[in-house]
Write an enzyme that holds these catalytic residues in place. Sequence first.
Site, PDB file in Angstrom:
ATOM      1  N   LYS A  24       0.906  -1.437  -0.108  1.00 25.68           N
ATOM      2  CA  LYS A  24       0.545   0.062  -0.055  1.00 25.68           C
ATOM      3  C   LYS A  24       0.958   1.835   0.229  1.00 25.68           C
ATOM      4  O   LYS A  24       2.412   1.500   0.592  1.00 25.68           O
ATOM      5  CB  LYS A  24      -0.956  -0.280   0.895  1.00 25.68           C
ATOM      6  CG  LYS A  24      -2.410  -1.256   1.151  1.00 25.68           C
ATOM      7  CD  LYS A  24      -2.980  -0.933   1.852  1.00 25.68           C
ATOM      8  CE  LYS A  24      -3.905  -2.183   1.215  1.00 25.68           C
ATOM      9  NZ  LYS A  24      -4.944  -2.426   2.431  1.00 25.68           N
ATOM     10  N   ARG A  46      -2.899 -10.409   4.888  1.00 25.70           N
ATOM     11  CA  ARG A  46      -3.275 -10.281   3.642  1.00 25.70           C
ATOM     12  C   ARG A  46      -2.212  -9.797   2.286  1.00 25.70           C
ATOM     13  O   ARG A  46      -2.084  -8.448   2.540  1.00 25.70           O
ATOM     14  CB  ARG A  46      -4.727  -9.430   3.275  1.00 25.70           C
ATOM     15  CG  ARG A  46      -5.353  -9.376   2.389  1.00 25.70           C
ATOM     16  CD  ARG A  46      -6.429  -8.960   1.606  1.00 25.70           C
ATOM     17  NE  ARG A  46      -7.094  -8.762   0.956  1.00 25.70           N
ATOM     18  CZ  ARG A  46      -6.491  -8.104  -0.163  1.00 25.70           C
ATOM     19  NH1 ARG A  46      -5.722  -7.065  -0.230  1.00 25.70           N
ATOM     20  NH2 ARG A  46      -6.550  -8.346  -2.038  1.00 25.70           N
TER      21      ARG A  46
END
Length: 299
Positions: free
Chosen positions: A229, A268
């Site tokens: 991210k 994840r």
Amino acid sequence: MTIPVPQIGWGGTVRGLPPLDRCRVMGVINVTPDSFSDGGSFADAESAVQHGLQLLAEGADLLDVGGESTRPGAARVSAAEEQARVAPVVARLAAAGAVVSIDTMRASTAEVALRNGAQIVNDVSGGLADPDLPRLVAAAGVPYVVMHWRAHSAHMQDLAHYDDVVAEVRAELQDRLDRVIAAGVDAEQVVLDPGLGFAKNAEHNWALLADLAALNDLGRPLLIGASRKSFLGGLLSHGDQLRPVLDRDDATAAVTTLAAAAGAWAVRVHDVRASADAVRVVARVAAAESRPDPLGGSS
Ligand code: PMM
């Protein structure tokens, strides 16, 4: 070093899934042309399936299949398009023995995926986007990942305002948990997720990672999704150039280590191998700590 070993199994238990003595690794398979981290790489079913098999070989415990990008600013795809993307991939990976989770905000897509062998529903909207989804999960009796979310991707970053991000995300997750239980979901099947990057800026993400204990306090297992991210790209930037998306995997593995040490139930990630190694190292250190000192010594 002291790792606070979770006393009730790693991250707690989720009814319907086997217990495990370490943090789980959920490998990401985005069957989309436009996800921020791997968009386009696995857009056709065959390459998505091959990628999933590769992630299993690298040590993934779970595979998360999604057919709709949730990157900031992303437009929605139709339900029909989403289902056409995910159904064949879920079916083939489930047939290969994978524990598949379906990453969707739509009840109709979750239903198709469950019919094709998915065993977990991962709802980034935490039950807010489609009120039929918690009801479907309740009827199906499957584990349900309930993420912190405030709005669809097109305008979620407008809502990235908090006085105390940890307290507010915690309170909103408690609210989502209460709502899905009211819709009939078994509390013992809920996994909570702070939703890093969803209506959150980099400061918010770091603050949440720094206080996972406050979220663990909600009493349900935690899933952490930091992989690739932009807050990692920002940390590792050169001048005003963010570190490229595909060069954020070492930082992702560092977050995995911290999340596992904080007792997270699962991470994840896109790059499974490094995180699969990291969770094993953390579990091994924790196991050594919980044993008597083999030398009976002082140091
Ligand atoms: N992040 C993305 C998509 N799905 N699901 C959960 N539970 N938690 C997350 O943090 C999460 C998610 C966005 O990342 P991607 O586009 O790389 O899949």
